[in-house]
Scaffold this active site. Structure first.
Site, PDB file in Angstrom:
ATOM      1  N   VAL A   9       0.870  -1.176   0.000  1.00  0.00           N
ATOM      2  CA  VAL A   9       0.000   0.000   0.000  1.00  0.00           C
ATOM      3  C   VAL A   9       0.901   1.218   0.000  1.00  0.00           C
ATOM      4  O   VAL A   9       2.071   1.143   0.372  1.00  0.00           O
ATOM      5  CB  VAL A   9      -0.971   0.025   1.205  1.00  0.00           C
ATOM      6  N   SER A  10       0.350   2.354  -0.409  1.00  0.00           N
ATOM      7  CA  SER A  10       1.163   3.564  -0.571  1.00  0.00           C
ATOM      8  C   SER A  10       1.319   4.382   0.698  1.00  0.00           C
ATOM      9  O   SER A  10       2.318   5.068   0.869  1.00  0.00           O
ATOM     10  CB  SER A  10       0.568   4.449  -1.664  1.00  0.00           C
ATOM     11  N   THR A  11       0.326   4.332   1.571  1.00  0.00           N
ATOM     12  CA  THR A  11       0.382   5.200   2.755  1.00  0.00           C
ATOM     13  C   THR A  11       0.100   4.401   4.024  1.00  0.00           C
ATOM     14  O   THR A  11      -0.517   3.329   3.985  1.00  0.00           O
ATOM     15  CB  THR A  11      -0.648   6.339   2.664  1.00  0.00           C
ATOM     16  N   GLN A  14      -3.522   3.158   4.869  1.00  0.00           N
ATOM     17  CA  GLN A  14      -4.141   2.065   4.116  1.00  0.00           C
ATOM     18  C   GLN A  14      -3.845   0.730   4.789  1.00  0.00           C
ATOM     19  O   GLN A  14      -2.855   0.581   5.499  1.00  0.00           O
ATOM     20  CB  GLN A  14      -3.628   2.065   2.678  1.00  0.00           C
TER      21      GLN A  14
END
Length: 114
Positions: A9-11, A14
């Site tokens: 996931v990017s952040t 999430q």
């Protein structure tokens, strides 16, 4: 032959849970999890996973965008996996499966997509 999953996931906000569940349901023995932008090319868990791959092992992701941000990035990662004599499969992108002859043709011929 071992099947490994890679979830990203990017952040930090999430959740990796749904990807991990899908990968385990698909038969992955271990899932490497990472919270990092797809734009980063130096993802530590992905590098660790790739180093672990041996001949006939398979790296599985839920979707291609969990592994690569661009066609060039995807082809570079696939080349590295191939150098280790391992395979690659995306659960949601059936054409991206280097464990079959048809999938190898599709995945390695994807250069024109991008």
């Amino acid at each position: 032959m071992t099947t490994y999953g890679y979830a990203r996931v990017s952040t930090n906000g999430q959740d990796l849970g749904s990807q991990e569940a899908e990968l385990l349901a698909a038969g992955c023995a271990k899932v490497f999890k990472e919270k990092a932008s797809g734009a980063k090319t130096d993802r530590a868990e992905l590098a660790k996973l790739i180093r672990r791959l041996g001949p006939r092992d398979v790296l599985v992701v839920t979707r291609l965008d969990r592994l690569a941000r661009s066609t060039r990035d995807l082809l570079n990662v696939l080349a590295t996996i191939g150098e280790r004599e391992a395979g690659f499969r995306s659960l949601k992108d059936a054409w991206a499966d280097t464990t079959t002859p048809h999938g190898r043709l599709n995945a390695h011929g994807s250069w024109w997509l991008g």
